[in-house]
Design an enzyme around this catalytic site. Structure first.
Site, mmCIF file in Angstrom:
data_model
loop_
_atom_site.group_PDB
_atom_site.id
_atom_site.type_symbol
_atom_site.label_atom_id
_atom_site.label_comp_id
_atom_site.label_asym_id
_atom_site.label_seq_id
_atom_site.Cartn_x
_atom_site.Cartn_y
_atom_site.Cartn_z
ATOM 1 N N TYR A 9 -5.075 6.645 16.585
ATOM 2 C CA TYR A 9 -4.180 7.045 15.494
ATOM 3 C C TYR A 9 -2.729 6.738 15.863
ATOM 4 O O TYR A 9 -1.961 6.219 15.060
ATOM 5 C CB TYR A 9 -4.341 8.546 15.213
ATOM 6 C CG TYR A 9 -3.607 8.999 13.963
ATOM 7 C CD1 TYR A 9 -4.296 9.142 12.757
ATOM 8 C CD2 TYR A 9 -2.241 9.279 13.982
ATOM 9 C CE1 TYR A 9 -3.632 9.545 11.606
ATOM 10 C CE2 TYR A 9 -1.566 9.672 12.841
ATOM 11 C CZ TYR A 9 -2.264 9.811 11.654
ATOM 12 O OH TYR A 9 -1.607 10.199 10.516
ATOM 13 N N PHE A 24 9.849 -11.916 -7.057
ATOM 14 C CA PHE A 24 8.419 -11.885 -7.330
ATOM 15 C C PHE A 24 8.145 -10.654 -8.204
ATOM 16 O O PHE A 24 8.882 -9.672 -8.147
ATOM 17 C CB PHE A 24 7.656 -11.806 -6.004
ATOM 18 C CG PHE A 24 6.176 -11.697 -6.174
ATOM 19 C CD1 PHE A 24 5.433 -12.772 -6.627
ATOM 20 C CD2 PHE A 24 5.513 -10.509 -5.896
ATOM 21 C CE1 PHE A 24 4.060 -12.659 -6.794
ATOM 22 C CE2 PHE A 24 4.136 -10.401 -6.055
ATOM 23 C CZ PHE A 24 3.413 -11.472 -6.509
ATOM 24 N N ASP A 25 7.080 -10.691 -9.013
ATOM 25 C CA ASP A 25 6.794 -9.622 -9.997
ATOM 26 C C ASP A 25 6.873 -8.202 -9.430
ATOM 27 O O ASP A 25 7.525 -7.340 -9.984
ATOM 28 C CB ASP A 25 5.388 -9.711 -10.609
ATOM 29 C CG ASP A 25 4.869 -11.119 -10.791
ATOM 30 O OD1 ASP A 25 5.431 -12.056 -10.202
ATOM 31 O OD2 ASP A 25 3.886 -11.276 -11.521
ATOM 32 N N ASP A 52 12.480 -11.790 1.545
ATOM 33 C CA ASP A 52 11.123 -11.526 1.063
ATOM 34 C C ASP A 52 10.280 -12.651 1.673
ATOM 35 O O ASP A 52 10.302 -13.789 1.219
ATOM 36 C CB ASP A 52 11.089 -11.538 -0.474
ATOM 37 C CG ASP A 52 9.709 -11.177 -1.015
ATOM 38 O OD1 ASP A 52 8.769 -11.026 -0.213
ATOM 39 O OD2 ASP A 52 9.582 -11.047 -2.242
ATOM 40 N N ALA A 90 7.029 -13.587 2.534
ATOM 41 C CA ALA A 90 5.589 -13.892 2.455
ATOM 42 C C ALA A 90 5.258 -15.288 2.986
ATOM 43 O O ALA A 90 4.265 -15.470 3.679
ATOM 44 C CB ALA A 90 5.106 -13.759 1.010
ATOM 45 N N LYS A 94 -0.342 -13.840 2.788
ATOM 46 C CA LYS A 94 -0.083 -15.262 2.555
ATOM 47 C C LYS A 94 -0.051 -16.010 3.892
ATOM 48 O O LYS A 94 -1.087 -16.285 4.465
ATOM 49 C CB LYS A 94 1.236 -15.431 1.791
ATOM 50 C CG LYS A 94 1.210 -15.090 0.301
ATOM 51 C CD LYS A 94 0.906 -13.692 -0.071
ATOM 52 C CE LYS A 94 1.035 -13.400 -1.543
ATOM 53 N NZ LYS A 94 2.041 -12.420 -1.843
ATOM 54 N N HIS A 101 -1.523 -9.890 -19.053
ATOM 55 C CA HIS A 101 -2.387 -11.016 -18.683
ATOM 56 C C HIS A 101 -3.576 -10.604 -17.822
ATOM 57 O O HIS A 101 -4.591 -11.272 -17.807
ATOM 58 C CB HIS A 101 -1.587 -12.149 -18.033
ATOM 59 C CG HIS A 101 -0.855 -11.752 -16.798
ATOM 60 N ND1 HIS A 101 0.208 -10.888 -16.820
ATOM 61 C CD2 HIS A 101 -1.037 -12.090 -15.505
ATOM 62 C CE1 HIS A 101 0.656 -10.722 -15.582
ATOM 63 N NE2 HIS A 101 -0.084 -11.428 -14.771
HETATM 64 C C1 LIG Z 1 2.607 -11.521 -2.795
HETATM 65 C C2 LIG Z 1 4.060 -11.317 -2.773
HETATM 66 C C3 LIG Z 1 4.628 -10.021 -2.774
HETATM 67 C C4 LIG Z 1 3.789 -8.762 -2.899
HETATM 68 O O1 LIG Z 1 2.906 -8.637 -1.871
HETATM 69 P P1 LIG Z 1 1.471 -7.951 -2.016
HETATM 70 O O2 LIG Z 1 0.903 -8.111 -0.639
HETATM 71 O O3 LIG Z 1 0.709 -8.676 -3.077
HETATM 72 O O4 LIG Z 1 1.708 -6.515 -2.370
HETATM 73 C C5 LIG Z 1 6.002 -9.920 -2.698
HETATM 74 N N1 LIG Z 1 6.787 -11.002 -2.661
HETATM 75 C C6 LIG Z 1 6.276 -12.258 -2.676
HETATM 76 C C7 LIG Z 1 7.204 -13.428 -2.632
HETATM 77 C C8 LIG Z 1 4.912 -12.456 -2.742
HETATM 78 O O5 LIG Z 1 4.422 -13.705 -2.776
#
Ligand SMILES: *Cc1c(COP(=O)(O)O)cnc(C)c1O
Length: 460
Positions: free
Chosen positions: A73, A125-126, A216, A218, A259, A451
């Site tokens: 833990y 990103f969304d 950000d 990813a 990613k 969507h």
């Molecule tokens: C996928 C992604 C996120 C969100 O990450 P999740 O692991 O899906 O929660 C944030 N920013 C970017 C640029 C992404 O591609």
């Protein structure tokens, strides 16, 4: 001249069977799914390009790491291994695992902004936008103009418009800007890269005004590969050194590890040297994600993530990875099929508006093409256009997207050259009968993020 396929720098040791339904079965399945890709069962899909997130194939080293995972833990060895990898690669003092990218956003953003404030990004990103707005702040995109024209071939179409950034800061007032976010690569603009120079200039502006800069992150490795390929002075710099230099300009990062880190679940927060922010981050991690040394993940996840952070940087792998996109793009060039050019890092965004000019935006050309691809070859893609964009929240009218893309998001280390050829062949077959393809109407939709759930029907 055709683009040569870069051979896989791996061989296959474990296989997952996929099956191709008949055309009649596919026509039936997509109708039963109400023409929504998210309603299809995975087993009814032959090649699944819905997303590159969490759909990657782990290596034998990562699977061996799963067995070695330490499930303590507190203070597990897998946690310390992950922290050491993060410190080594990004050069940040504090590395915090979380369960995915949006969890990192949830932990951090309320500490940095709130009601009446703004956050500015090259493109949000969304979920990142949603987490900015969940704090009460507003999210503003500030991408360079060339990102908006799929036919302009520029090397760094993901860049921040730095002139506009500075004028936005002055317009809204420094106190009103909670955070600047640099998304690498720029996912929503088609996986387009950001240059080192652009990150440096953005960081200079942030420093001048005392605003924090967050990466950000990813697609940290794919972005670094583009810098090495395309930016002057980086041809002989290692991917790892490019990553370290780029992260050196920022104050913190949030990362979806689903990613470039080539795992199926995970995320990270990095903080360069702000002790006060680290203390607050720890408290919120415990609140939302569990204790600091596991952050919503199992010990085995931490272990495979630590290994994946390095595997993502491997140059032979990145050459093959980006090579897949370039190979598919090359085949589309030969066939005269337009896409967001040059191709980005994690997919090919086909210009459905150019392929299906008879379908207006309110009959969803990107979605119509996605449906045809499933019928043609069992390929699952998704619309990145007016169908995804949805309605104006005030007038409830259908919004008109700047793009009508069908996205082929390519999972990492999953598909081979023959699969990529099937993608190109399917598009070419569809192009030949494109004038007979009709649009779609929505028969039911939920109030937000429609969507994922909406029902559609073909327009007769
Ligand atoms: C996928 C992604 C996120 C969100 O990450 P999740 O692991 O899906 O929660 C944030 N920013 C970017 C640029 C992404 O591609």
């Amino acid at each position: 001249m055709s683009v040569k396929y870069v051979p896989e720098p791996f061989r296959i040791k474990m296989v997952e069977t996929i099956k191709m339904l008949t055309r009649e079965e596919r026509i039936q399945k997509i109708a039963e799914a109400k023409y929504n890709m998210f309603n299809l069962k995975g087993e009814d899909v032959y090649i699944d390009l819905l997303t590159d997130s969490g759909t990657n194939a782990m290596s034998q080293e990562q699977w061996a790491g799963v067995m070695r995972g330490d499930e303590a833990y507190a203070g597990s060895s897998s946690y310390f291994k992950l922290v050491a990898a993060g410190q080594d690669i990004f050069g940040y003092e504090y590395i915090q695992p979380v369960h995915q990218g949006r969890a990192a956003e949830k932990v951090m953003f309320e500490l940095l902004m709130g009601k009446g404030q703004y956050s500015i990004s090259n493109t949000f990103f969304d979920t990142t936008r949603a987490h900015v707005e969940a704090t009460g702040a507003r999210a503003i995109d500030c991408v360079v103009a060339e990102a908006k024209d799929p036919s302009i071939r520029a090397p760094f179409k993901g860049n921040m418009d730095v002139v506009k950034l500075e004028s936005l800061i002055n317009e809204y007032g420094v106190d009103k800007i909670g955070l600047v976010v640099m998304t690498i690569t720029n996912n929503s603009a088609g996986g387009q890269p950001v240059s080192m120079e652009n990150v440096r200039k953005t960081a200079e502006i942030c420093k001048k005004y005392g605003i924090k800069l967050c990466i950000d992150a990813a697609r940290y490795a794919e972005n670094a590969f583009f810098v090495k390929q395309r930016e002057e002075g980086y041809a002989d710099v290692s991917i790892k050194d490019i990553v370290k230099e780029m992260f050196g300009f920022a104050d913190m990062f949030t990362m979806s590890a689903k990613k470039d880190t080539i795992v199926n679940m995970g995320g990270l927060i990095g903080i360069k040297d702000d002790k006060e922010l680290v203390t607050l981050c720890k408290a919120r991690t415990i609140l939302f994600e569990g204790f600091i040394s596991y952050g919503g993940l199992s010990g085995r996840d931490l272990e495979s993530l630590a290994i994946g952070l390095y595997e993502g940087l491997n140059e032979d792998y990145l050459k093959y990875r980006i090579g897949q996109m370039e190979y598919l793009a090359g085949r589309l060039d030969e066939a005269g099929i337009a896409y967001q050019a040059p191709v980005g890092g994690h997919g090919v965004f086909v210009d459905a508006k150019a392929l299906l000019p008879q379908i207006p935006y309110y009959e969803f050309p990107g979605q119509a093409l996605a449906i045809e691809l499933y019928i043609e070859a069992g390929i699952r893609t998704c619309d990145i256009g007016s169908y995804m964009l949805g309605n104006d929240p005030d007038t409830l009218e259908q919004l008109h997207s700047e793009f009508e893309f069908t996205r082929f998001a390519i999972p990492r280390r999953v598909y081979t050259q023959s699969h990529i050829d099937i993608m190109a062949d399917a598009l070419i077959a569809i192009k030949e009968r494109s004038s007979s393809i009709k649009g779609y109407k929505i028969t039911w939709e939920p109030p937000v993020l429609r969507h994922f759930q909406a029902s559609l029907a073909p327009i007769e």
